[in-house]
Design a protein around this motif. Structure first.
Motif, PDB file in Angstrom:
ATOM      1  N   ALA A  97       0.862  -1.179   0.000  1.00  0.00           N
ATOM      2  CA  ALA A  97       0.000   0.000   0.000  1.00  0.00           C
ATOM      3  C   ALA A  97       0.903   1.235   0.000  1.00  0.00           C
ATOM      4  O   ALA A  97       2.092   1.149   0.333  1.00  0.00           O
ATOM      5  N   PHE A  98       0.325   2.389  -0.354  1.00  0.00           N
ATOM      6  CA  PHE A  98       1.129   3.595  -0.505  1.00  0.00           C
ATOM      7  C   PHE A  98       0.438   4.799   0.135  1.00  0.00           C
ATOM      8  O   PHE A  98      -0.784   4.916   0.094  1.00  0.00           O
ATOM      9  N   GLN A  99       1.255   5.690   0.677  1.00  0.00           N
ATOM     10  CA  GLN A  99       0.751   6.962   1.191  1.00  0.00           C
ATOM     11  C   GLN A  99       1.883   7.986   1.105  1.00  0.00           C
ATOM     12  O   GLN A  99       2.956   7.786   1.698  1.00  0.00           O
ATOM     13  N   ILE A 113       7.978  -0.524   6.332  1.00  0.00           N
ATOM     14  CA  ILE A 113       7.656   0.778   5.751  1.00  0.00           C
ATOM     15  C   ILE A 113       8.910   1.336   5.080  1.00  0.00           C
ATOM     16  O   ILE A 113       9.975   1.414   5.700  1.00  0.00           O
ATOM     17  N   PHE A 114       8.759   1.716   3.800  1.00  0.00           N
ATOM     18  CA  PHE A 114       9.868   2.288   3.032  1.00  0.00           C
ATOM     19  C   PHE A 114       9.611   3.760   2.749  1.00  0.00           C
ATOM     20  O   PHE A 114       8.477   4.141   2.432  1.00  0.00           O
ATOM     21  N   ASP A 115      10.644   4.557   2.825  1.00  0.00           N
ATOM     22  CA  ASP A 115      10.618   5.912   2.284  1.00  0.00           C
ATOM     23  C   ASP A 115      11.019   5.803   0.821  1.00  0.00           C
ATOM     24  O   ASP A 115      12.151   5.410   0.501  1.00  0.00           O
ATOM     25  N   ILE A 116      10.092   6.125  -0.084  1.00  0.00           N
ATOM     26  CA  ILE A 116      10.360   5.991  -1.514  1.00  0.00           C
ATOM     27  C   ILE A 116      10.428   7.369  -2.178  1.00  0.00           C
ATOM     28  O   ILE A 116      10.158   7.504  -3.378  1.00  0.00           O
ATOM     29  N   PRO A 122      15.200   3.318  -2.093  1.00  0.00           N
ATOM     30  CA  PRO A 122      14.227   3.209  -0.995  1.00  0.00           C
ATOM     31  C   PRO A 122      14.938   2.957   0.329  1.00  0.00           C
ATOM     32  O   PRO A 122      15.906   2.192   0.384  1.00  0.00           O
ATOM     33  N   LYS A 123      14.446   3.592   1.371  1.00  0.00           N
ATOM     34  CA  LYS A 123      15.062   3.453   2.685  1.00  0.00           C
ATOM     35  C   LYS A 123      14.034   2.916   3.682  1.00  0.00           C
ATOM     36  O   LYS A 123      12.880   3.344   3.689  1.00  0.00           O
ATOM     37  N   THR A 124      14.447   1.982   4.524  1.00  0.00           N
ATOM     38  CA  THR A 124      13.551   1.418   5.524  1.00  0.00           C
ATOM     39  C   THR A 124      13.330   2.418   6.652  1.00  0.00           C
ATOM     40  O   THR A 124      14.281   2.919   7.246  1.00  0.00           O
ATOM     41  N   LYS A 467      12.748 -12.127  -3.020  1.00  0.00           N
ATOM     42  CA  LYS A 467      13.877 -11.244  -3.296  1.00  0.00           C
ATOM     43  C   LYS A 467      13.748  -9.849  -2.708  1.00  0.00           C
ATOM     44  O   LYS A 467      14.706  -9.069  -2.745  1.00  0.00           O
ATOM     45  N   GLY A 468      12.585  -9.480  -2.186  1.00  0.00           N
ATOM     46  CA  GLY A 468      12.423  -8.159  -1.604  1.00  0.00           C
ATOM     47  C   GLY A 468      11.702  -7.201  -2.528  1.00  0.00           C
ATOM     48  O   GLY A 468      11.018  -7.592  -3.479  1.00  0.00           O
ATOM     49  N   LEU A 469      11.850  -5.906  -2.263  1.00  0.00           N
ATOM     50  CA  LEU A 469      11.145  -4.874  -3.009  1.00  0.00           C
ATOM     51  C   LEU A 469      11.917  -4.497  -4.274  1.00  0.00           C
ATOM     52  O   LEU A 469      13.091  -4.128  -4.212  1.00  0.00           O
ATOM     53  N   ASP A 470      11.258  -4.599  -5.431  1.00  0.00           N
ATOM     54  CA  ASP A 470      11.826  -4.151  -6.697  1.00  0.00           C
ATOM     55  C   ASP A 470      11.141  -2.852  -7.111  1.00  0.00           C
ATOM     56  O   ASP A 470       9.923  -2.686  -6.928  1.00  0.00           O
TER      57      ASP A 470
END
Length: 504
Positions: A97-99, A113-116, A122-124, A467-470
């Motif tokens: 989900a995104f905000q 939660i990632f800072d994109i 992207p940073k955790t 593999k994680g977030l792409d």
């Protein structure tokens, strides 16, 4: 434009030598071809494949017919710009989900939660350990919602697995306050019948309504009794989330028999799931509509009163659909794409043995007006890049790419990677881009690949199970107009209205 010139010639008979008839027969007679198997707190153990399948996979890699083990391939119009491996949460990655500048990524062990704000790096921001598969996730304002569909000893984040036959076991919705984004605070929970496999938000100014989808009741489960032919509706006051509660259980499949009025499944309809609830619901609040993917049935609902959704039309496909998994409206709300999770998300179904129609998307037009609207089948769409018999491949979660006058989607296919495709012509859908990795293994069948692939503010975010977030970028004149669209929040199962944004 030679957008697909990296597509390898993959029309070989993958899987045919491995007793194609036997595999098809297994899928057809499986009865309950359920959603992704719930492995509890840890991934399911890899399943060994036959020596012939292993040899076939290795030969296909050697010949260049499929990518090498873990090799990344993609069409020229897709750029892979970032990957963030798993960290403290080792379980299967799930939905996103995104905000604003944040992405919320579910995992069987909790969420991350990632800072994109910079999609290339992207940073955790936070990781929350809270086991309870599958942790389907969504966000609205200061609240994050998690689905627990794994029978637990209690509703805490320290719970352990416990049999559903015990009355004290708990499954349902967990609610977190994220007013401090770095320290999500678990503030409330709501137990729901048969747990919560997925959930969908219908947000309002003062309240958030939550549609909870769950299935597979059993007479031995005190909190999950047959026929379970509906969904739970939860009302969550934004300013008092601790008062969240189930307010109704609307019956979507009324019937006189013990199993309600949904698809009876086998033996009446061999290979089709018996409808005992819904897997997922997508809402389009601007049109007061919802689409339900409900095991053996696809449904169109009116949600003018969000507390009381009601069915307008109900369809079945007892020839090619095994398990109605998810749904996506086009923006005009005159089409729905339904996905089929053939093999329960645990089988290799993207090969020539299965073919192009089983395990595919079904594209339906919505015709008529008001309560006389009907779902009319137009065509199937399935990726034609055949995968190895060591690759779990299945139609999974995707989202619209907002281009005015076009119906474009990006969609996850587990180890089939992700596909960008066009269904503007309902009868002639076509792929226009792709990204995938080669087999995770040449000797075992493992659950891996893209669970969810969503378009958000100019980029595609894919939560790869293993593999994680792409993060990917599409460079194509057909999708470029979508880069101008900016959202403050996106839960894909709560589809936004893009019309006002296009007119700006």
């Amino acid at each position: 434009m030679k957008q697909l010139n990296r597509t390898r010639v993959r029309r070989r008979r993958l899987g045919v030598a491995a007793a194609a008839f036997g595999l098809v027969a297994t899928l057809l007679t499986a009865g309950q071809a359920g959603a992704t198997p719930d492995p509890g707190d840890t991934p399911a153990a890899p399943e060994s494949v036959s020596k012939s399948d292993t040899a076939d996979t290795r030969a296909a890699i050697s010949s260049g017919e499929i990518p090498g083990q873990d090799e990344i391939v993609h069409s020229d119009n897709i750029e892979h710009i970032a990957n963030v491996p798993k960290d403290a949460l080792p379980g299967l990655n799930t939905d996103i989900a995104f905000q604003g500048k944040y992405a919320f990524a579910g995992n069987y062990d909790g969420f991350r939660i990632f800072d994109i704000s910079n999609p290339k790096t992207p940073k955790t921001v936070a990781q929350v350990l809270c086991p309870g598969g599958q942790n389907d996730i969504s966000v609205s304002g200061d609240l994050v919602f998690l689905s627990t569909d794994s029978s637990r000893s209690d509703d805490s984040c320290n719970s352990v697995s416990q049999p559903a036959t015990e009355k004290s076991s708990w499954e349902g919705i967990k609610i977190f306050d994220i007013s401090d984004i770095t320290k999500p605070d678990y503030v409330a929970s709501v137990e729901t019948a048969c747990g919560s496999h997925t959930h969908t938000l219908v947000p309002e100014r003062k309240n958030v309504y939550v549609y909870v989808s769950s299935y597979f009741p059993n007479a031995t489960f005190p909190d999950c009794q047959p026929p379970h032919d509906g969904i739970s509706v939860i009302k969550v006051p934004r300013k008092a989330p601790t008062q969240a509660a189930v307010i109704d259980f609307p019956v979507l499949f009324p019937g006189d028999g013990p199993d309600g009025g949904g698809n009876p499944g086998g033996p009446t309809n061999p290979g089709v799931s018996k409808t005992t609830g819904c897997h997922d619901i997508t809402v389009l609040p601007s049109k007061d509509l919802a689409a339900g993917a409900c095991m053996g049935d696809g449904i169109l609902l009116d949600i003018e009163d969000p507390a009381k959704p009601r069915v307008i039309d109900q369809v079945q496909d007892n020839v090619n659909f095994a398990f109605w998994h998810s749904a996506t409206f086009n923006q005009k709300a005159n089409k729905i794409v339904f996905t089929d999770e053939l093999g329960g998300g645990g089988a290799a179904t993207c090969n020539e043995a299965i073919g192009p129609n089983r395990g595919a998307n079904g594209i339906y037009d919505i015709v008529g007006k008001g309560d006389k609207r009907k779902l009319v089948f137009r065509s199937y769409f399935k990726i034609d890049r055949h995968q190895a018999d060591t690759e779990v491949c299945v139609a999974h979660n995707g989202s619209l790419i907002p281009v005015k006058g076009k119906d474009l989607m990006v969609q996850a296919w587990y180890q089939g990677g992700l596909s960008v495709w066009d269904f503007t012509d309902s009868s002639k859908p076509k792929e226009i881009g792709y990204f995938e990795r080669g087999p995770l293994s040449t000797t075992t069948l493992q659950t891996a690949g893209s669970w969810s692939a969503y378009y958000y503010n100019g980029y595609v975010y894919s939560n790869d199970i293993a593999k994680g977030l792409d993060v990917l970028k599409i460079n194509d004149r057909r999708t470029d107009p979508a880069k101008r669209i900016r959202l403050d929040e996106l839960n894909v199962q709560t589809q936004p209205d893009y019309f006002d944004r296009w007119d700006d």
